[in-house]
Structure formats: structure tokens, C-alpha cells
Design a protein around this motif. Structure first.
Motif, short mmCIF file in Angstrom:
data_model
loop_
_atom_site.label_atom_id
_atom_site.label_comp_id
_atom_site.label_asym_id
_atom_site.label_seq_id
_atom_site.Cartn_x
_atom_site.Cartn_y
_atom_site.Cartn_z
N GLN A 137 -135.27 -4.42 -2.30
CA GLN A 137 -135.00 -3.57 -3.46
C GLN A 137 -133.57 -3.74 -4.00
OE1 GLN A 137 -135.87 0.38 -2.08
NE2 GLN A 137 -138.08 0.10 -2.22
N LEU A 138 -132.89 -4.78 -3.58
CA LEU A 138 -131.51 -4.99 -4.00
C LEU A 138 -131.48 -5.49 -5.45
CD1 LEU A 138 -128.64 -4.80 -2.84
CD2 LEU A 138 -128.77 -7.24 -2.35
N VAL A 139 -130.77 -4.75 -6.30
CA VAL A 139 -130.69 -5.08 -7.74
C VAL A 139 -129.22 -5.31 -8.09
CG1 VAL A 139 -131.16 -4.31 -10.08
CG2 VAL A 139 -132.71 -3.67 -8.21
N PRO A 140 -128.86 -6.50 -8.59
CA PRO A 140 -127.47 -6.73 -9.02
C PRO A 140 -127.12 -5.84 -10.21
CG PRO A 140 -128.63 -8.81 -8.72
CD PRO A 140 -129.67 -7.73 -8.67
N TRP A 141 -125.91 -5.34 -10.21
CA TRP A 141 -125.43 -4.48 -11.28
C TRP A 141 -124.07 -4.98 -11.73
CZ3 TRP A 141 -121.13 -1.36 -11.92
CH2 TRP A 141 -121.17 -0.43 -12.99
N GLU A 142 -123.89 -5.08 -13.04
CA GLU A 142 -122.63 -5.54 -13.59
C GLU A 142 -122.02 -4.44 -14.44
OE1 GLU A 142 -123.05 -9.14 -15.71
OE2 GLU A 142 -123.74 -10.30 -13.97
N MET A 143 -120.72 -4.30 -14.31
CA MET A 143 -120.01 -3.30 -15.09
C MET A 143 -119.87 -3.77 -16.52
SD MET A 143 -116.30 -1.63 -14.27
CE MET A 143 -115.53 -0.45 -15.37
N ALA A 144 -120.01 -2.85 -17.47
CA ALA A 144 -119.86 -3.20 -18.88
C ALA A 144 -118.45 -3.69 -19.13
CB ALA A 144 -120.16 -1.98 -19.75
N PRO A 145 -118.28 -4.75 -19.94
CA PRO A 145 -116.93 -5.27 -20.19
C PRO A 145 -116.06 -4.25 -20.88
CG PRO A 145 -118.53 -6.25 -21.69
CD PRO A 145 -119.31 -5.47 -20.68
N HIS A 146 -114.81 -4.21 -20.46
CA HIS A 146 -113.85 -3.27 -21.04
C HIS A 146 -113.37 -3.79 -22.39
CE1 HIS A 146 -110.72 -0.30 -21.40
NE2 HIS A 146 -109.78 -1.22 -21.42
N ARG A 147 -113.36 -2.92 -23.38
CA ARG A 147 -112.90 -3.31 -24.70
C ARG A 147 -111.37 -3.29 -24.73
NH1 ARG A 147 -116.91 -0.05 -28.88
NH2 ARG A 147 -118.88 -0.98 -28.16
#
Length: 202
Positions: A137-147
Motif C-alpha cells: 500500500q506504499l504510495v509515493p507523495w510529492e510536495m507541491a513546488p513552492h512558488r
């Protein structure tokens, strides 16, 4: 793996894998606290613990903005008179690479009875290796790029136009201009404009 999550009900929860490499501690911690609370789900309720399990890797490579590595202090008390201790973030990170991020996330969770239960679902590892690599059940998650604010090169003023405040204009944009363009701006802004003749009284 079962020992790491002992006593935690993971039924219906996802396992979010987060790469903390070159991430700013505060910005990353605010996003992790949202996941632990379940605020990214349409079924969110503040009185229920529905947040997913978060696995963070590469916590050794997190970053601070400004001079926080030297100026930010972590304090605690031993319980004895005069036992107030403090340690800068740089030494705290060298002693335990996961402590800085863990403290930041824990401080951003709501101060209620669910705080400890939510914090237990956060698993931080200093490097790339972690025991959840083969979890189904491991799902990669990426942080939204900082503006980030990008300073664009200064546009040329049309012919016949001058800045209202030539001093502030030069001070703000002098590092953006080429030496030739800067000399032209100084030449134009220092030009003497003849004063208007006073109106003659009748």
C-alpha cells in the motif's frame, strides 16, 4: 514491519512515502501534519483519527532557510533547579537527523488527545533505506513546488518617461542591470529638469 506499527489500526489507510531531500523543514512539516490529520480526504472530521501513515526518507538532507541552523534553539528542562538546557538546530540535527523534522511536525499537530496517536503514524528515516519498501500500500507523495518570487530583468522605459523616484529605482534594480544600462539610467535620472516658471499675478 508489524513491530514498527504495533498498536496502530491501519485498516483503510494508505502509506505515504515522502522524500525529504532538500526540502525546507517548516514547509514540509506543515504538509505532513495535514496528511496525519486526514485533512486531504473528503471524509475529514476533527474528532476522528483518519490520517494516513507517513514514511519519510532522507531526513538527514533537510534544509533550513536563513540562519536557522545556528540561531534556532531547542530547549528542555531536566526537572532540577537551574536545569534549563538548550541546543542549536545544527547540533540537534547532528545528534539525531530525524529529531528536527519530528519536532516540527509534532508542534504543528492540534494540541488534543489525538496528537500522540497521529504522531505515532509518522515514521522518519535518516537515509534512503527504510523497512516499508516492499509494502503493497506504499504510495509515493510529492510536495507541491513552492512558488518562489523570480526577479525579472528590468524593462526599458519608453522614450520621454522617467521614474518618479529615481533613487529608489536605482537602488532596487541596480543589481539587475548591465553596467552600460545602469550608466544610462543614472544619466537619465540625474538630468536636471527645468522648473516651471511662476505664474504672473494680474
Amino acid at each position: 514491519m508489524s513491530k514498527l506499527l504495533k498498536g496502530i489500526n491501519t485498516a483503510g489507510l494508505n502509506f505515504r512515502l515522502v522524500d525529504a531531500k532538500e526540502q525546507v523543514v517548516g514547509r514540509l512539516a506543515s504538509q505532513l501534519s495535514r496528511i496525519l490529520q486526514g485533512k486531504d480526504k473528503p471524509t475529514y472530521a476533527p474528532e476522528r483519527d483518519q490520517g494516513d501513515v507517513v514514511i519519510v526518507k532522507n531526513a538527514r538532507h533537510v534544509e533550513f532557510t536563513g540562519k536557522k541552523w545556528d540561531q534556532k534553539l531547542y530547549r528542555w528542562h531536566t526537572g532540577f533547579p537551574g536545569g534549563l538546557k538548550e541546543r542549536p538546530a545544527k547540533l540537534e540535527h547532528a545528534k539525531d537527523p530525524t529529531s528536527v523534522l519530528r519536532r516540527a511536525v509534532y508542534g504543528m499537530l492540534p494540541k488534543n488527545k489525538l496528537r500522540k496517536e497521529r504522531a505515532r503514524k509518522l515514521r522518519i528515516f535518516p537515509d534512503e533505506e527504510h523497512p516499508f519498501a516492499q509494502h503493497p500500500q506504499l504510495v509515493p507523495w510529492e510536495m507541491a513546488p513552492h512558488r518562489r518570487r523570480v526577479k525579472e530583468p528590468l524593462f526599458e522605459l519608453p522614450e520621454g518617461f522617467e521614474p518618479l523616484n529615481s533613487t529608489a529605482y536605482r537602488k532596487r534594480f541596480e543589481h539587475m542591470l548591465q553596467p552600460e544600462a545602469m550608466a544610462e539610467v543614472v544619466k537619465q535620472s540625474d538630468a536636471v529638469i527645468p522648473a516651471a516658471e511662476p505664474a504672473q499675478s494680474a
